[in-house]
Design an enzyme around this catalytic site. Structure first.
Site, PDB file in Angstrom:
ATOM      1  CG  HIS A 118      68.059  34.001  44.641  1.00  0.00           C
ATOM      2  ND1 HIS A 118      66.831  34.600  44.232  1.00  0.00           N
ATOM      3  CD2 HIS A 118      67.511  33.087  45.250  1.00  0.00           C
ATOM      4  CE1 HIS A 118      65.972  34.138  44.751  1.00  0.00           C
ATOM      5  NE2 HIS A 118      66.355  33.003  45.378  1.00  0.00           N
ATOM      6  CG  ASP A 195      71.575  38.411  47.835  1.00  0.00           C
ATOM      7  OD1 ASP A 195      71.036  38.334  48.757  1.00  0.00           O
ATOM      8  OD2 ASP A 195      71.045  37.684  46.784  1.00  0.00           O
ATOM      9  CD  GLN A 198      70.749  31.251  51.326  1.00  0.00           C
ATOM     10  OE1 GLN A 198      70.879  30.625  52.140  1.00  0.00           O
ATOM     11  NE2 GLN A 198      69.566  31.009  50.892  1.00  0.00           N
ATOM     12  CE  LYS A 221      66.370  33.254  51.942  1.00  0.00           C
ATOM     13  NZ  LYS A 221      66.271  32.246  50.907  1.00  0.00           N
ATOM     14  CB  CYS A 357      65.471  31.209  42.598  1.00  0.00           C
ATOM     15  SG  CYS A 357      63.946  31.001  42.909  1.00  0.00           S
TER      16      CYS A 357
HETATM   17  N1  PMP Z   1      69.291  35.905  47.428  1.00  0.00           N
HETATM   18  C1  PMP Z   1      69.525  34.955  47.703  1.00  0.00           C
HETATM   19  C2  PMP Z   1      71.131  34.156  47.691  1.00  0.00           C
HETATM   20  C3  PMP Z   1      68.670  33.809  48.291  1.00  0.00           C
HETATM   21  O1  PMP Z   1      68.759  32.510  48.747  1.00  0.00           O
HETATM   22  C4  PMP Z   1      67.386  34.429  48.358  1.00  0.00           C
HETATM   23  C5  PMP Z   1      66.011  33.667  48.820  1.00  0.00           C
HETATM   24  N2  PMP Z   1      66.153  32.423  48.466  1.00  0.00           N
HETATM   25  C6  PMP Z   1      66.998  35.753  47.788  1.00  0.00           C
HETATM   26  C7  PMP Z   1      68.403  36.495  47.261  1.00  0.00           C
HETATM   27  C8  PMP Z   1      65.581  36.224  48.024  1.00  0.00           C
HETATM   28  O2  PMP Z   1      65.273  36.482  49.419  1.00  0.00           O
HETATM   29  P1  PMP Z   1      63.676  36.971  49.460  1.00  0.00           P
HETATM   30  O3  PMP Z   1      62.834  35.932  48.766  1.00  0.00           O
HETATM   31  O4  PMP Z   1      63.612  36.717  50.859  1.00  0.00           O
HETATM   32  O5  PMP Z   1      63.369  38.356  49.111  1.00  0.00           O
END
Ligand code: PMP
Length: 402
Positions: A118, A195, A198, A221, A357
């Protein structure tokens, strides 16, 4: 812990009391009533944390600090003081970049980032590299969108300072072989940031068993509030971090000549924090205790399997879904995903369309964007049916002869 009942579980989520086909949990999950009530109850009382000694403020501080223990238990951290509150995964990763890596990085050093990431786990490193003259090294995916350990081995050098890799792809649900990745990186003397944005809600996570250097996740999440996240750091990494923001309640002494920092995690949390977020997360984690997550996850995956099997029969469709994934990305040959999305949305099926993203992964998969259906434990067979019906309808409308 109660036996997992899909009906009971769904009833806990007021957003689902109206007919609502919500298949966008990878973007953000819905919230249980208990979390909403706990947040409201906090706002109906008074008091901040760490600053006052009247009873409400004391109680709030206790609940707030106890939540660190709950998070530590969730990911099996050795000590609650290894849990730093942030706004979310994004802020946690940026904190590692700025508070841990920035002051040790030299021009020519390397940060190894997987192609699955991401943007939250790519941009902080690109920005840091820009500032320091370090290089970003891409760990590419293979034709199946997976990461190969041999490709990691080829890229670990004496200049590598960090491997940044996700626990689960937000596009395909792919789960990299984390234990092997961490062993290999550590053999080369390299730290690993995982990270967990997910992965946290779908996998039992044990940061000590992995020996992860850093682990991040977001409350929203995992059926929790937005605006609250976690950075876990291994003890030695925590000692190497330097605060990057100054403010209230992070020092034990300050005068015009200098200051003495409080220990971690407080020295990384200046200012009045997101108290409601932590209280909400605490109640979400209480709620987690009442659920058999293995059974909940099995239910989620069964639904995703059914959906994928039915979608796969539609002509011209390509699915991007790892084995046993709660996330299904898909495109149709010669149809625009955005057009399909508009028609699907008219059926009140909540999906996501776009690049999620994850532009580098989109490029590697050879697509401009995908539609994405992501499942959670509150979904039902009815949701699968609505999804397949809406996608079929949209496909037929867009391919209809005049
Ligand atoms: N990493 C992954 C794999 C994600 O799916 C997301 C959220 N879409 C993020 C990081 C970022 O998380 P946040 O927007 O809650 O900071």
């Amino acid at each position: 812990m109660r036996k997992f009942s899909p009906d009971w579980f769904r009833q806990q989520f007021p957003a689902l009391h109206e007919p609502n086909c919500y298949l966008d949990s990878a973007a953000t999950s819905l919230r249980p009533q208990a979390m909403i009530e706990a947040t409201q109850a906090y706002y109906q009382t008074g008091g901040t944390v760490h600053r006052s000694h009247y009873s409400q403020a004391k109680e709030t501080t206790e609940r707030y600090e106890a939540c660190r223990q709950q998070v530590a238990a969730l990911i099996n951290a050795a000590d609650a003081n290894q849990i730093i509150w942030t706004r979310g995964s994004t802020e946690s990763i940026n904190l590692v970049a700025d508070a841990w890596l920035a002051h040790q990085l030299h021009p020519g050093d390397e940060i190894l980032v997987s192609e699955v990431e991401h943007h939250a786990n790519l941009l902080p490193w690109l920005m840091l590299a820009e500032k320091t003259g370090a290089n970003i090294v891409r760990w590419p995916v293979n034709a199946e969108g997976e990461l190969e350990i041999e490709q990691l081995a080829l890229r670990l050098t004496s200049r590598t300072r960090l491997v940044a890799v996700t626990q689960m792809s937000n596009v395909t649900g792919y789960v990299p072989p984390m234990a092997d990745i961490i062993v290999l990186a550590h053999q080369a003397g390299v730290a690993v940031l995982v990270d967990g944005a997910q992965g946290i809600v779908h996998q039992a996570t044990d940061v000590q068993q992995w020996d992860a250097d850093f682990y991040v996740f977001s409350g929203h999440k995992l059926y929790g509030p937005t605006g609250i996240g976690v950075l876990y750091a291994r003890k030695d990494r925590l000692d190497e971090m330097r605060p990057i923001q100054g403010g209230g309640k992070m020092i034990s002494h300050v005068d015009f000549n200098g200051y003495r920092l409080l220990p971690a995690p407080w020295c990384f949390e200046p200012g009045t924090p997101n108290i409601a977020g932590v209280i909400g997360l605490a109640s979400t984690l209480d709620f987690h205790q009442t659920v058999d997550w293995q059974a909940a996850e099995a239910w989620t995956l069964k639904l995703a399997d059914h959906a994928a099997a039915q979608l796969a029969t539609l002509p011209g469709i390509t699915l991007f879904r790892a084995a046993a994934s709660p996330i299904i990305s898909f495109v149709f040959r010669s149809l625009h995903s955005a057009d399909l999305f508009t028609l699907i949305s008219e059926h009140n099926v909540a999906l996501r369309v776009g690049q999620h993203c994850a532009q580098p992964l989109m490029q590697a998969l050879g697509v401009h964007g995908t539609l994405r259906a992501s499942f959670a434990a509150y979904n039902t067979d009815d949701d699968v049916e609505k999804l397949v019906k809406a996608v079929t309808f949209a496909y037929q409308l867009l391919t209809e002869e005049e």
